[in-house]
Design a protein around this motif. Structure first.
Motif, PDB file in Angstrom:
ATOM      1  N   ILE A  60       0.893  -1.152  -0.114  1.00  0.00           N
ATOM      2  CA  ILE A  60      -0.014   0.067   0.013  1.00  0.00           C
ATOM      3  C   ILE A  60       0.974   1.305   0.177  1.00  0.00           C
ATOM      4  O   ILE A  60       0.710   2.362  -0.720  1.00  0.00           O
ATOM      5  CB  ILE A  60      -0.970  -0.055   1.201  1.00  0.00           C
ATOM      6  N   VAL A  61       1.912   1.167   0.746  1.00  0.00           N
ATOM      7  CA  VAL A  61       2.948   2.372   0.869  1.00  0.00           C
ATOM      8  C   VAL A  61       3.470   2.688  -0.454  1.00  0.00           C
ATOM      9  O   VAL A  61       3.476   3.900  -0.961  1.00  0.00           O
ATOM     10  CB  VAL A  61       4.159   2.120   1.686  1.00  0.00           C
ATOM     11  N   GLN A  62       3.871   1.616  -1.232  1.00  0.00           N
ATOM     12  CA  GLN A  62       4.498   1.786  -2.715  1.00  0.00           C
ATOM     13  C   GLN A  62       3.218   2.435  -3.580  1.00  0.00           C
ATOM     14  O   GLN A  62       3.745   3.301  -4.477  1.00  0.00           O
ATOM     15  CB  GLN A  62       4.661   0.357  -3.128  1.00  0.00           C
ATOM     16  N   ARG A  63       2.134   2.017  -3.554  1.00  0.00           N
ATOM     17  CA  ARG A  63       1.105   2.657  -4.220  1.00  0.00           C
ATOM     18  C   ARG A  63       0.842   4.120  -3.805  1.00  0.00           C
ATOM     19  O   ARG A  63       0.483   4.976  -4.823  1.00  0.00           O
ATOM     20  CB  ARG A  63      -0.185   1.730  -4.254  1.00  0.00           C
ATOM     21  N   ILE A  64       0.774   4.347  -2.552  1.00  0.00           N
ATOM     22  CA  ILE A  64       0.619   5.748  -2.015  1.00  0.00           C
ATOM     23  C   ILE A  64       1.648   6.591  -2.597  1.00  0.00           C
ATOM     24  O   ILE A  64       1.393   7.826  -2.992  1.00  0.00           O
ATOM     25  CB  ILE A  64       0.614   5.794  -0.518  1.00  0.00           C
ATOM     26  N   ASN A  65       2.890   6.096  -2.630  1.00  0.00           N
ATOM     27  CA  ASN A  65       4.142   7.019  -3.207  1.00  0.00           C
ATOM     28  C   ASN A  65       3.891   7.043  -4.800  1.00  0.00           C
ATOM     29  O   ASN A  65       4.239   8.238  -5.250  1.00  0.00           O
ATOM     30  CB  ASN A  65       5.382   6.355  -2.797  1.00  0.00           C
ATOM     31  N   GLN A  66       3.185   6.265  -5.536  1.00  0.00           N
ATOM     32  CA  GLN A  66       2.934   6.495  -6.871  1.00  0.00           C
ATOM     33  C   GLN A  66       1.621   7.524  -7.059  1.00  0.00           C
ATOM     34  O   GLN A  66       1.561   8.417  -7.973  1.00  0.00           O
ATOM     35  CB  GLN A  66       2.462   5.231  -7.574  1.00  0.00           C
ATOM     36  N   LEU A  67       0.749   7.775  -6.033  1.00  0.00           N
ATOM     37  CA  LEU A  67      -0.282   8.508  -5.832  1.00  0.00           C
ATOM     38  C   LEU A  67       0.213  10.000  -5.523  1.00  0.00           C
ATOM     39  O   LEU A  67      -0.262  10.930  -6.209  1.00  0.00           O
ATOM     40  CB  LEU A  67      -1.484   8.317  -5.084  1.00  0.00           C
ATOM     41  N   ILE A  68       0.998  10.106  -4.777  1.00  0.00           N
ATOM     42  CA  ILE A  68       1.763  11.439  -4.363  1.00  0.00           C
ATOM     43  C   ILE A  68       2.973  11.624  -5.101  1.00  0.00           C
ATOM     44  O   ILE A  68       4.069  10.943  -4.692  1.00  0.00           O
ATOM     45  CB  ILE A  68       1.897  11.483  -2.856  1.00  0.00           C
ATOM     46  N   PRO A  69       2.949  12.489  -6.150  1.00  0.00           N
ATOM     47  CA  PRO A  69       4.139  12.699  -6.815  1.00  0.00           C
ATOM     48  C   PRO A  69       5.220  13.085  -6.025  1.00  0.00           C
ATOM     49  O   PRO A  69       5.275  13.770  -4.865  1.00  0.00           O
ATOM     50  CB  PRO A  69       3.869  13.970  -7.800  1.00  0.00           C
ATOM     51  N   PRO A  70       6.638  12.658  -6.231  1.00  0.00           N
ATOM     52  CA  PRO A  70       7.792  12.753  -5.444  1.00  0.00           C
ATOM     53  C   PRO A  70       7.878  14.394  -5.419  1.00  0.00           C
ATOM     54  O   PRO A  70       7.729  15.201  -6.250  1.00  0.00           O
ATOM     55  CB  PRO A  70       9.175  12.296  -6.387  1.00  0.00           C
ATOM     56  N   GLY A  71       8.235  14.968  -4.225  1.00  0.00           N
ATOM     57  CA  GLY A  71       8.569  16.476  -3.815  1.00  0.00           C
ATOM     58  C   GLY A  71       7.304  17.166  -3.336  1.00  0.00           C
ATOM     59  O   GLY A  71       7.364  18.263  -2.973  1.00  0.00           O
ATOM     60  N   GLU A  72       6.203  16.435  -3.939  1.00  0.00           N
ATOM     61  CA  GLU A  72       4.797  17.111  -3.528  1.00  0.00           C
ATOM     62  C   GLU A  72       4.560  17.098  -1.938  1.00  0.00           C
ATOM     63  O   GLU A  72       4.160  18.059  -1.405  1.00  0.00           O
ATOM     64  CB  GLU A  72       3.714  16.484  -4.247  1.00  0.00           C
ATOM     65  N   ALA A  73       4.918  16.151  -1.236  1.00  0.00           N
ATOM     66  CA  ALA A  73       4.737  16.104  -0.007  1.00  0.00           C
ATOM     67  C   ALA A  73       5.571  17.025   0.747  1.00  0.00           C
ATOM     68  O   ALA A  73       5.002  17.659   1.813  1.00  0.00           O
ATOM     69  CB  ALA A  73       5.058  14.533   0.530  1.00  0.00           C
ATOM     70  N   SER A  74       6.789  17.182   0.371  1.00  0.00           N
ATOM     71  CA  SER A  74       7.656  18.320   1.116  1.00  0.00           C
ATOM     72  C   SER A  74       7.243  19.774   0.832  1.00  0.00           C
ATOM     73  O   SER A  74       7.701  20.557   1.528  1.00  0.00           O
ATOM     74  CB  SER A  74       9.344  18.328   0.432  1.00  0.00           C
TER      75      SER A  74
END
Length: 76
Positions: A60-74
């Protein structure tokens, strides 16, 4: 009368559809904190020796990381 499942009882690996549904729901509920919360759940299950449950949450974490683009969370 319901019987509680012991912590070490085997579960099963969720289908791809179920994993994506869980990932989307985690993002809906927790936003950019979703990957952290899901990873914490995986760690909790690993401590309880629920290997299938922990594996599900890592997927699920892997899929969440695909839904939230890299850098967006920061940015938030």
């Amino acid at each position: 009368m319901a019987v509680d499942k012991p912590d070490c009882a085997p579960t099963h690996i969720l289908t791809d559809w179920e994993l994506w549904a869980c990932a989307q729901e985690m993002v809906r509920q927790h936003g950019f904190d979703a990957p952290i919360i899901a990873a914490m759940r995986a760690d909790e299950l690993m401590k309880k020796v629920d290997l299938d449950g922990a594996a599900n949450w890592r997927l699920i974490v892997q899929r969440i990381n695909q839904l939230i683009p890299p850098g967006e969370a920061s940015k938030h």
